[in-house]
Write an enzyme that holds these catalytic residues in place. Structure first.
Site, PDB file in Angstrom:
ATOM      1  N   ASP A 141      -0.194   5.169   0.968  1.00 14.59           N
ATOM      2  CA  ASP A 141      -0.443   6.161   2.017  1.00 14.59           C
ATOM      3  C   ASP A 141      -0.532   5.499   3.386  1.00 14.59           C
ATOM      4  O   ASP A 141      -1.348   4.606   3.618  1.00 14.59           O
ATOM      5  CB  ASP A 141      -1.736   6.929   1.725  1.00 14.59           C
ATOM      6  CG  ASP A 141      -1.602   7.826   0.513  1.00 14.59           C
ATOM      7  OD1 ASP A 141      -0.571   8.506   0.388  1.00 14.59           O
ATOM      8  OD2 ASP A 141      -2.523   7.850  -0.321  1.00 14.59           O
ATOM      9  N   ASP A 193       0.869  -1.164   0.000  1.00 18.68           N
ATOM     10  CA  ASP A 193       0.000   0.000   0.000  1.00 18.68           C
ATOM     11  C   ASP A 193       0.919   1.230   0.000  1.00 18.68           C
ATOM     12  O   ASP A 193       2.127   1.112   0.254  1.00 18.68           O
ATOM     13  CB  ASP A 193      -0.877  -0.042   1.257  1.00 18.68           C
ATOM     14  CG  ASP A 193      -1.629   1.244   1.508  1.00 18.68           C
ATOM     15  OD1 ASP A 193      -2.321   1.711   0.590  1.00 18.68           O
ATOM     16  OD2 ASP A 193      -1.510   1.785   2.622  1.00 18.68           O
TER      17      ASP A 193
END
Length: 234
Positions: A11, A9
């Protein structure tokens, strides 16, 4: 398990970017003449909705009927302005990688492992981050990228991870996902992936049931044994 690829991922996982996103949203709201201002508490709740445009829509759904509402076209335009502002803030040096990320990416590349991103954020945001933190284009570091502007359903739906797996050409059992949030965890688990969770500023109070590992960060001292065995021969 044969570990051949790491899927990250972006953020909150690669870097603590959410405060910069929140600032970019609020500054863009002001520029548009809106009296919206998302506090940290507001944003903690809004982050349970994956995707910036979806977050705006969810927020205004909660407003009084008499409040100003944006059309879908206006939401897209505002979000485009917000993305540009975020990129400018990132380029000014307002973010650094989370502990262990640079080391893990380097060791994985040296070991010949595949690296991928599966993120609900847009591709320009990904590029802004990799340029600021590595001085490189995203694809130079992560040859496989599945971003939020490529899927119809955002996290916690597994679509983004299924897209990343399709592009990797690998089964879930050969990969590990790295996430910081519950919605990301559920997305990756829904695609059949084992998940390492490193809670971030906005997700440290969440429960992450089902994660293979939940560790503070990806500093080498915290690496799960499966990573140590695959990456560390020194």
């Amino acid at each position: 398990m044969t570990l051949n690829a790491l899927i990250f991922d972006v953020d909150g996982t690669l870097a603590e970017t959410e405060e910069i996103h929140r600032r970019a949203f609020n500054e863009t709201f002001a520029e548009w003449g809106l009296d919206w201002n998302w506090s940290q508490d507001d944003y903690r709740v809004l982050l349970k909705t994956g995707g910036g445009k979806e977050r705006i829509a969810a927020f205004q759904f909660s407003l009084a009927d008499t409040a100003r509402k944006l059309t879908d076209d206006e939401i897209r335009a505002l979000h485009k302005d917000k993305t540009a502002r975020y990129g400018h803030l990132i380029a000014q040096g307002h973010v650094t990688l989370r502990p262990g990320i640079a080391d893990l990416v380097e060791k994985a590349r040296e070991a010949g492992m595949r690296l991928a991103l599966a993120t609900t954020t847009s591709r320009p945001n990904v590029e802004a981050l990799t340029q600021a933190c590595w001085g490189k284009a995203a694809a130079d570091l992560f040859p496989v990228i599945a971003s939020g502007d490529e899927v119809a359903r955002k996290k916690p739906d597994p679509e983004i991870y299924l897209l990343a797996l399709k592009r990797l050409g690998l089964p879930p059992r050969d990969c590990v996902a790295f996430e910081d949030s519950r919605i990301g965890l559920h997305s990756a688990m829904g695609a059949g992936l084992p998940v390492v969770v490193t809670p971030s500023l906005y997700t440290d109070e969440e429960e992450h049931m089902g994660a293979a590992f939940r560790i503070p960060d990806l500093s080498r001292k915290n690496w799960p044994l499966m990573l140590v065995a695959r990456l560390c021969s020194d």
